[in-house]
Scaffold this motif. Structure first.
Motif: not given
Length: 223
Positions: A142-154
């Motif tokens: 999950w490193a890429k989704p986590f670093a990619g900001g999934h769920g941030r500023s939706k």
């Protein structure tokens, strides 16, 4: 029936060590359409909880955000769509065990099935090698989704939709409660409801604005 050598190799790489219980991992890859006594559902149930705990701990360690923001990110990161995204990246579709009809119907690329199998594999890893191994796997996968900001500023409506999906609730329903005032200065009241959770009403100068406000209020109350 034993798993093919290429699948055993895949699972050993995924687990970080040779798999100890071939039947357990076979179960994690088996869809109900195979008509076998055991499929992935029990392991999916377990893996879902392990994934949630690992990601919650990870977010807690890496963010000073308030509970609502943490919940928003958690729901996005453990959603079926994200689980399916990770499964495709790892190559899980090539090793799933599907019946002919499910395969013909596109089950090999179904977000629902892929997400469930991904959670089942986490459950199998937890049973086979323990929580520390499961945590290490999730943090790597999950490193890429986590670093990619999934769920941030939706956008609030998107965040609510994701929250409902992540918590296996019915999609939110928006209802226009009232429209008041003249056309040039109308006020709209909209209610958003998620079945068996709750509802929230909000006003806005347009229906869209009211829906956004209602979604934001719902997330503040219930997420």
């Amino acid at each position: 029936m034993a798993l093919p050598p290429e699948t055993l190799d895949f699972l050993s790489k995924l687990a970080g060590a040779p798999v100890r219980d071939g039947k357990l991992w076979r179960e994690a890859l088996t869809h109900g359409s195979m008509g076998e006594p055991r499929d992935y559902q029990r392991l999916e149930f377990l893996g879902d909880r392990v994934l949630g705990l690992v990601v919650a701990e990870w977010l807690y360690e890496n963010s000073e955000a308030a509970e609502g923001k943490l919940s928003q990110r958690l729901n996005a990161l453990v959603s079926r769509a994200t689980c399916a995204e990770v499964a495709r990246t790892l190559g899980v579709p090539d090793h799933m065990r599907l019946g002919k009809q499910a395969r013909d119907d596109g089950g090999q690329q179904s977000d629902n099935i892929l997400g469930d199998v991904m959670e089942a594999l986490i459950g199998a890893l937890f049973v086979d090698r323990g929580f520390d191994a499961a945590r290490e796997f999730v943090r790597n996968a999950w490193a890429k989704p986590f670093a990619g900001g999934h769920g941030r500023s939706k956008h609030p409506k998107a965040a609510l939709q994701e929250w409902a999906a992540g918590n296996r609730r019915k999609p939110p329903e928006y209802t226009l409660v009232s429209r008041e005032g003249p056309d040039h200065a109308a006020t709209f009241t909209v209610r958003v409801a998620v079945r068996n959770v709750g509802e929230a009403d909000a006003k806005g100068s347009s229906k869209q604005e009211a829906e956004t406000a209602a979604a934001r209020l719902f997330m503040e109350r219930y997420a």
